[in-house]
Design a protein around this motif. Structure first.
Motif, mmCIF file in Angstrom:
data_model
loop_
_atom_site.group_PDB
_atom_site.id
_atom_site.type_symbol
_atom_site.label_atom_id
_atom_site.label_comp_id
_atom_site.label_asym_id
_atom_site.label_seq_id
_atom_site.Cartn_x
_atom_site.Cartn_y
_atom_site.Cartn_z
ATOM 1 N N CYS A 82 -12.332 -11.623 -8.701
ATOM 2 C CA CYS A 82 -13.153 -11.354 -9.889
ATOM 3 C C CYS A 82 -14.560 -11.923 -9.732
ATOM 4 O O CYS A 82 -15.524 -11.334 -10.226
ATOM 5 C CB CYS A 82 -12.464 -11.928 -11.136
ATOM 6 N N ALA A 83 -14.683 -13.051 -9.036
ATOM 7 C CA ALA A 83 -16.017 -13.584 -8.749
ATOM 8 C C ALA A 83 -16.774 -12.640 -7.817
ATOM 9 O O ALA A 83 -17.973 -12.369 -8.014
ATOM 10 C CB ALA A 83 -15.899 -14.971 -8.117
ATOM 11 N N VAL A 84 -16.082 -12.089 -6.825
ATOM 12 C CA VAL A 84 -16.718 -11.197 -5.850
ATOM 13 C C VAL A 84 -17.163 -9.888 -6.497
ATOM 14 O O VAL A 84 -18.300 -9.429 -6.294
ATOM 15 C CB VAL A 84 -15.761 -10.939 -4.668
ATOM 16 N N ILE A 85 -16.262 -9.262 -7.290
ATOM 17 C CA ILE A 85 -16.665 -7.993 -7.907
ATOM 18 C C ILE A 85 -17.697 -8.236 -9.002
ATOM 19 O O ILE A 85 -18.503 -7.353 -9.313
ATOM 20 C CB ILE A 85 -15.460 -7.203 -8.458
ATOM 21 N N GLY A 86 -17.691 -9.444 -9.577
ATOM 22 C CA GLY A 86 -18.747 -9.795 -10.530
ATOM 23 C C GLY A 86 -20.098 -9.856 -9.842
ATOM 24 O O GLY A 86 -21.093 -9.326 -10.349
ATOM 25 N N MET A 87 -20.138 -10.471 -8.659
ATOM 26 C CA MET A 87 -21.380 -10.520 -7.882
ATOM 27 C C MET A 87 -21.811 -9.119 -7.459
ATOM 28 O O MET A 87 -22.999 -8.782 -7.501
ATOM 29 C CB MET A 87 -21.197 -11.415 -6.659
ATOM 30 N N ALA A 88 -20.825 -8.320 -7.043
ATOM 31 C CA ALA A 88 -21.145 -6.948 -6.633
ATOM 32 C C ALA A 88 -21.711 -6.143 -7.802
ATOM 33 O O ALA A 88 -22.637 -5.339 -7.623
ATOM 34 C CB ALA A 88 -19.890 -6.274 -6.089
ATOM 35 N N LEU A 121 -24.002 -4.687 -5.030
ATOM 36 C CA LEU A 121 -23.625 -4.818 -3.633
ATOM 37 C C LEU A 121 -22.265 -4.173 -3.394
ATOM 38 O O LEU A 121 -21.505 -3.925 -4.335
ATOM 39 C CB LEU A 121 -23.552 -6.301 -3.243
ATOM 40 N N ASN A 122 -21.933 -3.937 -2.132
ATOM 41 C CA ASN A 122 -20.589 -3.551 -1.750
ATOM 42 C C ASN A 122 -19.729 -4.816 -1.739
ATOM 43 O O ASN A 122 -20.054 -5.779 -1.043
ATOM 44 C CB ASN A 122 -20.592 -2.905 -0.369
ATOM 45 N N PHE A 123 -18.627 -4.832 -2.495
ATOM 46 C CA PHE A 123 -17.874 -6.073 -2.653
ATOM 47 C C PHE A 123 -17.328 -6.594 -1.324
ATOM 48 O O PHE A 123 -17.189 -7.812 -1.139
ATOM 49 C CB PHE A 123 -16.737 -5.879 -3.676
ATOM 50 N N ARG A 124 -17.033 -5.713 -0.376
ATOM 51 C CA ARG A 124 -16.493 -6.161 0.918
ATOM 52 C C ARG A 124 -17.523 -6.957 1.714
ATOM 53 O O ARG A 124 -17.159 -7.812 2.524
ATOM 54 C CB ARG A 124 -16.000 -4.960 1.726
ATOM 55 N N HIS A 125 -18.794 -6.690 1.483
ATOM 56 C CA HIS A 125 -19.847 -7.432 2.182
ATOM 57 C C HIS A 125 -19.984 -8.857 1.652
ATOM 58 O O HIS A 125 -20.611 -9.702 2.289
ATOM 59 C CB HIS A 125 -21.193 -6.709 2.047
ATOM 60 N N PHE A 163 -16.422 -12.526 2.767
ATOM 61 C CA PHE A 163 -16.368 -13.628 3.727
ATOM 62 C C PHE A 163 -17.461 -14.683 3.494
ATOM 63 O O PHE A 163 -17.164 -15.888 3.575
ATOM 64 C CB PHE A 163 -16.423 -13.077 5.151
ATOM 65 N N PRO A 164 -18.718 -14.302 3.195
ATOM 66 C CA PRO A 164 -19.699 -15.352 2.861
ATOM 67 C C PRO A 164 -19.288 -16.176 1.646
ATOM 68 O O PRO A 164 -19.463 -17.405 1.628
ATOM 69 C CB PRO A 164 -20.985 -14.554 2.582
ATOM 70 N N THR A 165 -18.719 -15.517 0.635
ATOM 71 C CA THR A 165 -18.265 -16.249 -0.549
ATOM 72 C C THR A 165 -17.070 -17.126 -0.211
ATOM 73 O O THR A 165 -16.894 -18.208 -0.791
ATOM 74 C CB THR A 165 -17.895 -15.270 -1.679
ATOM 75 N N GLY A 166 -16.235 -16.685 0.725
ATOM 76 C CA GLY A 166 -15.107 -17.499 1.166
ATOM 77 C C GLY A 166 -15.547 -18.813 1.778
ATOM 78 O O GLY A 166 -14.921 -19.860 1.570
ATOM 79 N N VAL A 167 -16.638 -18.782 2.543
ATOM 80 C CA VAL A 167 -17.179 -20.017 3.120
ATOM 81 C C VAL A 167 -17.652 -20.957 2.005
ATOM 82 O O VAL A 167 -17.391 -22.171 2.043
ATOM 83 C CB VAL A 167 -18.346 -19.694 4.086
ATOM 84 N N ILE A 168 -18.324 -20.394 0.998
ATOM 85 C CA ILE A 168 -18.771 -21.201 -0.136
ATOM 86 C C ILE A 168 -17.576 -21.815 -0.856
ATOM 87 O O ILE A 168 -17.583 -22.998 -1.239
ATOM 88 C CB ILE A 168 -19.598 -20.338 -1.119
ATOM 89 N N LEU A 169 -16.518 -21.018 -1.032
ATOM 90 C CA LEU A 169 -15.314 -21.499 -1.710
ATOM 91 C C LEU A 169 -14.665 -22.640 -0.932
ATOM 92 O O LEU A 169 -14.221 -23.639 -1.528
ATOM 93 C CB LEU A 169 -14.327 -20.336 -1.858
#
Length: 366
Positions: A289-295, A300-304, A307-313
């Motif tokens: 939900c955080a990723v699709i919120g950012m998208a 943006l394309n949520f798949r892009h 992984f960058p958000t995963g590093v932040i997490l």
């Protein structure tokens, strides 16, 4: 947003597993003493009220996630900012869940393993599943909810037949009056875990039968709430309220007492595997939900973003607290009153108020 659809059964499985989450294992409602199970039921009632708030607002904007209809309600600038705050909140709670999973796994089965190594493996699995899409997550939940129920039945039968259950430890009833019950239920339990269901407002557009969301949501929240209340009562009946208050993971201590025929024992694996399932899906849902919120906010394309958000997490999960005691204190005394109360109660109420006022003004002009 992703072009996907999830079924009614899949949504129920996701909601049910999400609600249990870490609440099933950690010290839950212990500030109410012996009546922690009762405080959970009152928190459940508050969670149902919150659902009807979300439901009314969602029905006004059926094709938009929370970050989308926030802009419709408050305007582009304020709504966009509120959407970004919710994305940050979802990411932070996902990091907390990841941290709790790592700490339990290390304390119970992997005492010499660095927390970073456990969290890296978990976040890699989360990112991989999310990259495949929400339909894969939903189909997986359909399978794992059956495993979760079977584990729960087996663990409960083992504890009940162990001879350690003494329901007299739940007495006297309301020894300290109603005040501890209400102050524990509101806002702590109503926010965690029942108020956290607001995250599913981001998934509402994916449901293939949107008219069924009321039955699914209420069924999931009521069934999981009753299970949490029962589990809390069982922990107190086995360990006693003093030991539950001191224990970091009371359910782990409860099932650790099982010894049937000097043969069936060391059933801690049931609790660890249960937490693995529930926290894995809870972290996935928050993260997704955080990723699709950012998208949605940044187009943006949520798949892009996965992984960058995963590093932040991963970094956030290690940095939010220096140890688990500090992590637990934040979760018990700071987050419910500042973060949960704002994002799970105050802002949804404000959205409802704005929608009602706008609807009334439009009816008058017509």
């Amino acid at each position: 947003m992703e072009k996907a659809k999830i079924s009614v059964i899949q949504l129920f499985a996701l909601m049910f597993i999400f609600e249990l989450g870490t609440a099933l294992v950690v010290s839950y409602g212990v500030t109410a003493g012996k009546e922690a199970w009762l405080a959970t039921l009152f928190g459940l009632c508050g969670g149902i009220v919150l659902f009807f708030i979300h439901y009314y607002v969602m029905r006004q904007y059926p094709n938009l996630p929370l970050t989308g209809y926030a802009r419709k309600i408050f305007g582009n600038y304020i709504g966009w900012t509120i959407g970004l705050l919710y994305v940050t909140y979802f990411l932070y709670i996902a990091a907390r869940n990841l941290r709790e999973f790592g700490d339990l796994l290390i304390s119970s089965t992997l005492p010499n393993t660095p927390a970073l190594a456990v969290n890296i493996l978990m976040i890699l699995a989360v990112c991989y599943v999310l990259y495949l899409g929400i339909e894969v997550v939903a189909r997986s939940a359909e399978v794992f909810i059956i495993i979760l129920i079977l584990l729960g039945v087996a663990g409960n039968l083992a504890v009940l037949f162990s001879g350690y259950v003494d329901f007299h430890q739940l007495q006297p009833f309301l020894e300290n009056g109603w005040k501890p019950v209400f102050t524990t239920a509101f806002p702590r339990i109503i926010a965690f875990p029942f108020g956290e269901m607001i995250v599913f407002t981001m998934l509402y557009p994916y449901l293939n039968r949107s008219e069924a969301v009321k039955k699914v949501w209420l069924s999931a929240i009521i069934s999981s709430g009753l299970i949490l209340s029962y589990t809390t009562a069982l922990n107190i009946a086995v360990l006693g309220v003093e030991n539950v208050e001191r224990s970091t993971f009371p359910l782990l201590s409860t099932i650790g007492k099982v010894n049937l025929f000097d043969f069936i024992q060391r059933l801690d694996v049931i609790v660890v595997f249960t937490l693995l399932l529930t926290v894995f899906f809870k972290a996935i849902i928050y993260f997704y939900c955080a990723v699709i919120g950012m998208a949605d906010l940044f187009k943006l394309n949520f798949r892009h973003v996965v992984f960058p958000t995963g590093v932040i997490l991963l970094i956030l999960s290690m940095a939010i607290a220096s140890n688990f005691v500090e992590h637990s204190e934040e979760g018990r005394f700071i987050i419910p009153y500042y973060l949960h109360s704002t994002f799970l109660i105050s802002l949804p109420l404000l959205m409802l108020l704005v929608v009602l006022v706008r609807s009334r003004l439009m009816n008058k002009t017509n």
